[in-house]
Design an enzyme around this catalytic site. Structure first.
Site, PDB file in Angstrom:
ATOM      1  N   LYS A   1       5.649  -0.152 -13.831  1.00  0.00           N
ATOM      2  CA  LYS A   1       6.965  -0.791 -13.673  1.00  0.00           C
ATOM      3  C   LYS A   1       7.163  -1.816 -14.780  1.00  0.00           C
ATOM      4  O   LYS A   1       6.243  -2.550 -15.125  1.00  0.00           O
ATOM      5  CB  LYS A   1       7.016  -1.492 -12.315  1.00  0.00           C
TER       6      LYS A   1
ATOM      7  N   ASP B   1      -5.209  -5.558  -5.940  1.00  0.00           N
ATOM      8  CA  ASP B   1      -4.083  -6.511  -5.890  1.00  0.00           C
ATOM      9  C   ASP B   1      -4.674  -7.915  -5.818  1.00  0.00           C
ATOM     10  O   ASP B   1      -5.801  -8.113  -5.357  1.00  0.00           O
ATOM     11  CB  ASP B   1      -3.206  -6.249  -4.655  1.00  0.00           C
TER      12      ASP B   1
ATOM     13  N   ASP C   1      -7.391 -10.596  -9.465  1.00  0.00           N
ATOM     14  CA  ASP C   1      -6.259 -11.030 -10.289  1.00  0.00           C
ATOM     15  C   ASP C   1      -6.321 -10.249 -11.596  1.00  0.00           C
ATOM     16  O   ASP C   1      -7.223 -10.467 -12.414  1.00  0.00           O
ATOM     17  CB  ASP C   1      -6.356 -12.537 -10.546  1.00  0.00           C
TER      18      ASP C   1
ATOM     19  N   ASP D   1       2.658  -0.990 -10.168  1.00  0.00           N
ATOM     20  CA  ASP D   1       3.948  -1.424  -9.622  1.00  0.00           C
ATOM     21  C   ASP D   1       3.949  -2.955  -9.589  1.00  0.00           C
ATOM     22  O   ASP D   1       4.699  -3.557  -8.836  1.00  0.00           O
ATOM     23  CB  ASP D   1       4.076  -0.837  -8.203  1.00  0.00           C
TER      24      ASP D   1
ATOM     25  N   GLY E   1       0.757  -1.251   0.000  1.00  0.00           N
ATOM     26  CA  GLY E   1       0.000   0.000   0.000  1.00  0.00           C
ATOM     27  C   GLY E   1       0.784   1.294   0.000  1.00  0.00           C
ATOM     28  O   GLY E   1       0.187   2.364   0.133  1.00  0.00           O
TER      29      GLY E   1
ATOM     30  N   TRP F   1       2.261   2.952  -2.456  1.00  0.00           N
ATOM     31  CA  TRP F   1       1.864   3.854  -3.561  1.00  0.00           C
ATOM     32  C   TRP F   1       0.480   4.440  -3.290  1.00  0.00           C
ATOM     33  O   TRP F   1       0.236   5.611  -3.561  1.00  0.00           O
ATOM     34  CB  TRP F   1       1.856   3.098  -4.898  1.00  0.00           C
TER      35      TRP F   1
END
Ligand SMILES: C[S@@+](CC[C@H](N)C(=O)[O-])C[C@H]1O[C@@H](n2cnc3c(N)ncnc32)[C@H](O)[C@@H]1O
Length: 221
Positions: A163, A82, A98, A123, A62, A64
């Site tokens: 990312k 997530d 997912d 990320d 958490g 970010w």
């Protein structure tokens, strides 16, 4: 033999204790050292503003989301998601999902009450298996998932920061971003370990009408 009851400290634990960003995360009470990576990206690219709606992919634990929430404030909104659970953060909504699943973009859009977001952050990182072919495929599944989410939830002229890991496929990712956005920049924050292959791609001013013809969409349809 010494009478000390101290547990042995592993090489990894010693490394973490020396890591200034891990120490700062703990001192400032933020969830992860990743917090500082988003802070640096934001300082560099001015991504976050008060009142924005932000989607944070791969958000747990958490860091970010904490940073994004502090910037968008009460007039804005952060939706975090997530595959793992996440401890609640005040002002941040969370959906466990997912992102590689086909239904993920619509689940998120429904959660947003069909409101588009100004900024998609990711990320996300897959588990590394050590098998280069499988790992490369897993990275690409996640990148594809990010663009599928953008197709459904990102507002025209919106931004994406995600990312990625440097591989021989990095060029197609960059091509994809350049096709979909006005600008695409690669940035490695100082808070990202120099030993890590990770970097971030930051793209501004989204053109949704280009999605169907984008290099990644053509490759995976
Ligand atoms: C580096 S961590 C994110 C750290 C986070 N940004 C922070 O600031 O605390 C990467 C996250 O990606 C998530 N992830 C990996 N694959 C995923 C998937 N298929 N769907 C959703 N989340 C995924 C992992 O569960 C993990 O929590």
């Amino acid at each position: 033999m010494s009478g000390s009851s101290k547990r042995p400290v592993s090489k990894w634990q010693r490394f973490r204790q020396k890591d200034v960003f891990v120490r700062d995360a703990s001192r400032l009470g933020v969830r992860s050292r990743s917090f500082f990576k988003l802070e640096e990206l934001d300082q560099q690219f001015k991504l976050l503003k008060s009142g924005m709606t932000v989607l944070d992919l791969g958000a747990s634990p958490g860091g970010w989301s904490q940073y994004a929430q502090s910037k968008v404030g009460n007039k804005g909104m952060v939706l975090a998601t997530d595959i793992l659970s996440m401890q609640p953060i005040s002002g941040v909504q969370f959906v466990q999902c997912d992102l590689a699943g086909n239904d993920a973009p619509m689940r998120l859009f429904d959660h947003l009450q069909q409101r588009k977001v100004d900024l998609v952050l990711s990320d996300m990182a897959p588990n590394i298996t050590g098998n280069a072919t499988i790992d490369s495929r897993n990275y690409f599944d996640l990148y594809t998932a990010i663009f599928k989410v953008c197709e459904v939830v990102l507002i025209e002229s919106g931004s994406l920061a995600f990312k990625f890991f440097q591989t021989e496929e990095t060029s197609i990712l960059k091509q994809n971003c350049k096709f979909l956005f006005d600008t695409c920049k690669i940035y490695k924050p100082q808070s990202s370990r120099s030993t890590s292959q990770e970097s971030y791609m930051v793209s501004r001013n989204y053109h949704p009408q280009n999605m169907a013809e984008s290099p990644l969409a053509l490759r995976f349809t």
